[in-house]
Design an enzyme around this catalytic site. Structure first.
Site, PDB file in Angstrom:
ATOM      1  N   GLU A  63       0.817  -1.226   0.000  1.00 46.35           N
ATOM      2  CA  GLU A  63       0.000   0.000   0.000  1.00 46.35           C
ATOM      3  C   GLU A  63       0.848   1.272   0.000  1.00 46.35           C
ATOM      4  O   GLU A  63       0.348   2.343   0.302  1.00 46.35           O
ATOM      5  CB  GLU A  63      -0.944  -0.008   1.212  1.00 46.35           C
ATOM      6  N   GLU A  93      -6.113  -6.592   2.040  1.00 47.24           N
ATOM      7  CA  GLU A  93      -6.076  -6.596   3.504  1.00 47.24           C
ATOM      8  C   GLU A  93      -7.356  -5.973   4.025  1.00 47.24           C
ATOM      9  O   GLU A  93      -7.844  -4.998   3.459  1.00 47.24           O
ATOM     10  CB  GLU A  93      -4.922  -5.727   4.055  1.00 47.24           C
TER      11      GLU A  93
END
Ligand SMILES: *[C@@H]1O[C@H](CO)[C@@H](O)[C@H](O)[C@H]1NC(C)=O
Ligand SMILES: *[C@@H]1O[C@H](CO)[C@@H](O)[C@H](O)[C@H]1NC(C)=O
Length: 357
Positions: A166, A297
């Protein structure tokens, strides 16, 4: 036709992928993250062996038994975050022992008929450098993917590469909150990384010419990834990744902080509505346009949280993902699935997934 010729043809067919990316995402079911493991890193670690890194954040060395344990709860996919810079030379040559260990873990997964996603994960923070040392950072990024692509190119289609975690967002280049700075430059960096990634993997041959690939969204944030500045490379076998930790006052804050008040419960009608709307946005931009989405996630801390709210949040994210044609990956740093006893510490969480498919 001679039998030997028929076998040759059948052999040829079996090396081309039968599955489209839409069929793949359905088959991936629900997923789990092997968190705080191969991506564990830190300057304090005596990193003379892979094991010293792998166990440095408190998890035991990964075994095939753990993978079978996760499978027994109904999970069909496992994400394997990796910090490649742990064992890398100054010319960015990755230590063969780290490549071999990553392959060993990937094999535990695919030998059990599950899917594995492998990435470059945070990696001690060097993705920040794209803002200041662009050329050198791209060199490092390309060198890492060239080596991974080459090393894993004969592995079958159950292995999926993910371009990065990310870290694809640079608030010093463009501030996402104040909208100050050069937005097109910031998005341009991530777009170029994802394009480089696709090109390197495809050009490396073997099974990589058709391997399914996962592209990191901008900050893996839903609103920033559906922005038209985010560009998906043209390729038939790519998916996009976002993460889901919303609202962060529930999922991240155990105690009040200067940026927010810790929220112990979740699940009111308006909160569920907010979540459904988030998933609708990402579905409309990508899934409905032929690009599957992976929730790479999602999760929540459990300390100071109402346990029913925790269950409801995890269940709602997973169910909504599946209903929207996406694959959800539970984040687990070791707090959910006990990697020694091979059961969920809170059996009710394990049960959520057992009954899901
Ligand atoms: C680091 O680990 C290696 C291998 O286990 C060991 O030989 C060495 O003594 C350790 N170094 C320190 C400073 O602990
Ligand atoms: C693709 O993967 C299969 C299964 O592991 C393997 O048998 C085959 O040799 C690979 N093909 C290539 C071109 O690497």
């Amino acid at each position: 036709m001679k039998l030997v010729n028929i076998l040759t043809i059948l052999g040829g067919i079996s090396t081309t992928y039968a599955m489209t990316v839409q069929e793949l995402i359905k088959d991936m079911g629900v997923g789990w993250n092997l968190g705080n493991t191969l991506e564990a890193c830190g300057d304090w670690i005596n990193g003379s062996t892979v094991k010293q890194y792998e166990t440095s954040w408190g998890n035991p060395e990964t075994t095939e038994e753990m993978i079978k344990g996760i499978k027994s709860y109904g999970f069909k996919s496992i994400r394997v975050p990796v910090a490649w810079s742990n064992l890398i030379a100054s010319d960015y040559t990755i230590n063969p022992l780290l490549l071999a260990r990553a392959k060993e873990i990937v094999n535990y997964i695919i030998n059990n008929d599950m899917y594995a996603i492998m990435n470059i994960h945070w990696d001690n923070g060097w993705f920040e450098n794209f803002a200041t040392k662009e050329e050198e950072s791209f060199t490092k990024y390309r060198r890492i993917w060239e080596q991974i692509s080459d090393y894993f190119k004969d592995v079958n289609e159950n292995l999926i590469f993910e371009s990065l975690n990310e870290e694809g967002c640079w608030n010093t280049v463009w501030n996402r909150w104040s909208n100050q700075g050069d937005k097109s430059k910031a998005y341009g960096l991530l777009n170029e990384m994802n394009q480089n990634f696709v090109d390197i993997v495809r050009n490396s041959g073997g099974n990589n010419t058709e391997r399914h690939l996962l592209l990191a969204g901008y900050c893996t944030d839903i609103d920033l990834t559906i922005d038209e500045a985010y560009v998906v490379p043209k390729d038939d076998r790519v998916m996009v990744s976002v993460h889901y930790y919303t609202p962060s006052t529930f999922t991240i804050l155990e105690e009040d902080a200067d940026w927010g008040k810790a929220q112990p419960t979740w699940g009111s009608e308006s909160e569920v509505e907010y979540l459904l709307n988030d998933f609708k946005k990402i579905k409309t931009r990508f899934v409905d346009n032929g690009i599957p989405v992976v929730i790479g996630e999602y999760g929540t801390v459990t300390k100071n949280k109402d346990i029913n709210s925790v269950h409801k949040f995890l269940k709602t994210v997973a169910e909504t993902s599946l209903n929207s044609g996406m694959c959800p990956f539970l984040w687990d740093n070791g707090e959910h699935f006990n990697r020694k006893t091979l059961v969920f510490r809170d059996e009710a969480i394990g049960e959520i997934y057992k009954v899901m498919l």
